[in-house]
Design an enzyme around this catalytic site. Sequence first.
Site, PDB file in Angstrom:
ATOM      1  CB  CYS A 287      -0.852   0.063   1.265  1.00  0.00           C
ATOM      2  SG  CYS A 287      -1.835  -1.412   1.532  1.00  0.00           S
TER       3      CYS A 287
ATOM      4  NE  ARG B 167       4.256   2.020  -1.295  1.00  0.00           N
ATOM      5  CZ  ARG B 167       5.391   1.393  -1.084  1.00  0.00           C
ATOM      6  NH1 ARG B 167       6.438   1.677  -1.839  1.00  0.00           N
ATOM      7  NH2 ARG B 167       5.515   0.512  -0.129  1.00  0.00           N
TER       8      ARG B 167
ATOM      9  CD1 TRP C 282      -1.061  -5.438  -3.919  1.00  0.00           C
ATOM     10  CD2 TRP C 282      -2.385  -4.257  -5.277  1.00  0.00           C
ATOM     11  NE1 TRP C 282      -1.128  -6.093  -5.104  1.00  0.00           N
ATOM     12  CE2 TRP C 282      -1.929  -5.398  -5.953  1.00  0.00           C
ATOM     13  CE3 TRP C 282      -3.250  -3.376  -5.929  1.00  0.00           C
ATOM     14  CZ2 TRP C 282      -2.309  -5.685  -7.267  1.00  0.00           C
ATOM     15  CZ3 TRP C 282      -3.622  -3.656  -7.226  1.00  0.00           C
ATOM     16  CH2 TRP C 282      -3.147  -4.798  -7.875  1.00  0.00           C
TER      17      TRP C 282
ATOM     18  CG  ASN D  32       3.016  -0.524   3.000  1.00  0.00           C
ATOM     19  OD1 ASN D  32       2.490  -1.522   2.526  1.00  0.00           O
ATOM     20  ND2 ASN D  32       4.233  -0.144   2.692  1.00  0.00           N
ATOM     21  N   GLY D  33       1.804  -2.859   5.331  1.00  0.00           N
ATOM     22  CA  GLY D  33       2.512  -3.987   5.952  1.00  0.00           C
ATOM     23  C   GLY D  33       1.515  -5.046   6.383  1.00  0.00           C
TER      24      GLY D  33
ATOM     25  CD  GLU E 201      13.270  -7.260 -18.453  1.00  0.00           C
ATOM     26  OE1 GLU E 201      13.069  -8.206 -17.674  1.00  0.00           O
ATOM     27  OE2 GLU E 201      12.827  -6.122 -18.251  1.00  0.00           O
TER      28      GLU E 201
ATOM     29  CE  LYS F 230       9.441  -5.035 -18.405  1.00  0.00           C
ATOM     30  NZ  LYS F 230      10.500  -5.230 -17.499  1.00  0.00           N
TER      31      LYS F 230
ATOM     32  CD  GLU G 143       6.323  -6.306 -16.415  1.00  0.00           C
ATOM     33  OE1 GLU G 143       6.017  -6.321 -15.228  1.00  0.00           O
ATOM     34  OE2 GLU G 143       7.481  -6.100 -16.810  1.00  0.00           O
TER      35      GLU G 143
ATOM     36  CG  HIS H  31      16.082 -29.728 -26.788  1.00  0.00           C
ATOM     37  ND1 HIS H  31      16.568 -30.973 -27.117  1.00  0.00           N
ATOM     38  CD2 HIS H  31      17.114 -28.863 -26.976  1.00  0.00           C
ATOM     39  CE1 HIS H  31      17.840 -30.876 -27.444  1.00  0.00           C
ATOM     40  NE2 HIS H  31      18.204 -29.604 -27.381  1.00  0.00           N
TER      41      HIS H  31
ATOM     42  CE  LYS I  13       8.830   0.571 -10.397  1.00  0.00           C
ATOM     43  NZ  LYS I  13       9.254  -0.039 -11.678  1.00  0.00           N
TER      44      LYS I  13
END
Length: 610
Positions: free
Chosen positions: A2, A27, A74, A100-101, A482, A486, A489, A505, A605
């Site tokens: 959060c 967040r 969140w 937050n936590g 990567e 990208k 997501e 294979h 994030k």
Amino acid sequence: MCGIIGVVSANNVSETLFNGLSNLEYRGYDSVGMCFIKNGKLTVRKGVGKLEEVHRKVNFLKLKGSIGLGHCRWSTHGGVTENNAHPHVDCRKRIGVVHNGIIENYSELKEMLIKKGHRFYSQTDTEVIAHLIEDNLKNGKIEDAVRNALKKMEGSYALGILFAGSPGKLIAARNESPLVVGIGDNENFIASDVPSILSRTNKIIYLEDGEMAVLTKNEAKTFDLDGKEKKKKVHEINWNAEAAQKSGYKHFMLKEIYEQPRAIADTLNGRLENNHVVFEEEFGLTDGFLKSIKRIVILACGTSWHAGLIGEFMLEELAKIPAEVEYASEFRYRHALLGKDTLVIAITQSGETADTMAALKEAKKYGVKTLAVCNVIGSSITRISDGVIYTRAGPEIGVASTKAFTTQLAVLYLFTILLAKLRKTLNEKQIKDMINGIRKIPLQLQSVLDEDNEILKCAELYYNKQNSLYLGRGVNFPIALEGALKLKEVSYIHAEGYPAAEMKHGPIALIDKSMPVMFIAPHDIFTYKKVLGNIEEVKARGGIIIAVATAGDTEIPKKAKHTIFIPKTLYTLSSILSVVPLQLLAYHIADRLGRDIDKPRNLAKSVVVE
Ligand code: F6R
């Protein structure tokens, strides 16, 4: 996961909270809320949805008060409902809390408080905190009540607390979740990160675990949990507020892709002297130790893990040190064997990723030396590491990491040069070539960005595909991973990254006329010819080939449907350039599909919960 923000001021604070929350939404954005104290009364407004949606219903800016808290959520404990949104309050609605936590012992605390007569209205762990403070409010002194409540809580928290009985005081506390205090002019702040308050102040105090802060509009004091005052350093942050805004780009992700030449130049700045690499004081590792390292273990998650794979390649190839890369989430639950001559490197943009933090703590149990490669000054992981190399990418707001990744590669490259020189695994001429190579990268990146129109054309042609494959070898295999990450997501299109030779294979069965296959195939003496063979195999099966190749290559354009060129560079540096077309491709496809690019669904994030 959060975001929290709090302000105490001489003026109305609703706009500051609103703007801060819009910067913190990366967040968490499943619900949002604010609370204020006015005329000795606590007012709370909250709702389910993103900031703008909830604002349309409750009009946050209409609320008045010179002290307030804001929160974007969140969810972890309790579903996404209005009741579960923060701020939370006590029975008498006089204490407001944003958090937050995760409070790990909240069930026992809740049971105890219910027995004492407290009435709960949400399923969250946070509501327990408000009632626990209320329960400890014996003499009406909010600081004592908070301190006593904190001593009973287990778990992680960044907390902002208001009490209607002390209308000019904002209390904050931190344990294993990020929290900063901002010192303003006739106003003071707390926030989960620096950019969210940067438009009001650049004077920042980093709270440590087990610390509490008491803010009034004129002063900010820090204490330990026994109430003893602690004098803390005030850092001056040189990011400006504008850097945290989009500067005219449609999305932060695009802005951040385009910032890469500048970000790499900043990351190199002052670190290359003649034929030497020099890091700042916080690097903290001695030459003697660097010479004695027998093994390097890299811990990271996601994109940072991909940077780690390239780091492993550089360290083994050039500094001749055995290196391995671990998913932090896996490493934390196994008992790895680490000797004192091992260096553990944590790579993390945010410096707050819970798995990387826990893996690093696990590694530290073996008494090894630790180094953080990190973008956020003063973040949690930098504070528990023996040394830090900052990446200087500047604030990265888009959820999909771009400039943080390429600056991580630059730092790993510099670190490799330093080791190779100390350990004499490369001669002076080779070191000089490496340094010359990276000095050219900012300009070369600019020329890759100039290929954007070509990449946009590919996005227009293939945005409606359901699947795609990314193939590369050697130092460019992690770039295949990567590139695929990208695309997944931000566009939600399924993509897989594979070592090009592994295709036969299994994945080759997927190839038909509708399958786009991205080859990352810069010219090199190691695998280039083999990759040409892999391209033939895909072509023979009708796959749509899009290749990233070195400028001047005449072979690949004969075989590929589209070729994006990158400038010629050293093999180990090619990945910094070759990833950029893949970042742009993912961006343009997602944009064409109308995705929420800076806040893709289900993602946040920094992943500060397990
Ligand atoms: C992907 C992405 C994530 C992060 C990962 C680790 O674009 O951003 O995969 O790389 O969550 O985050 P940090 O680097 O902050 O530890």
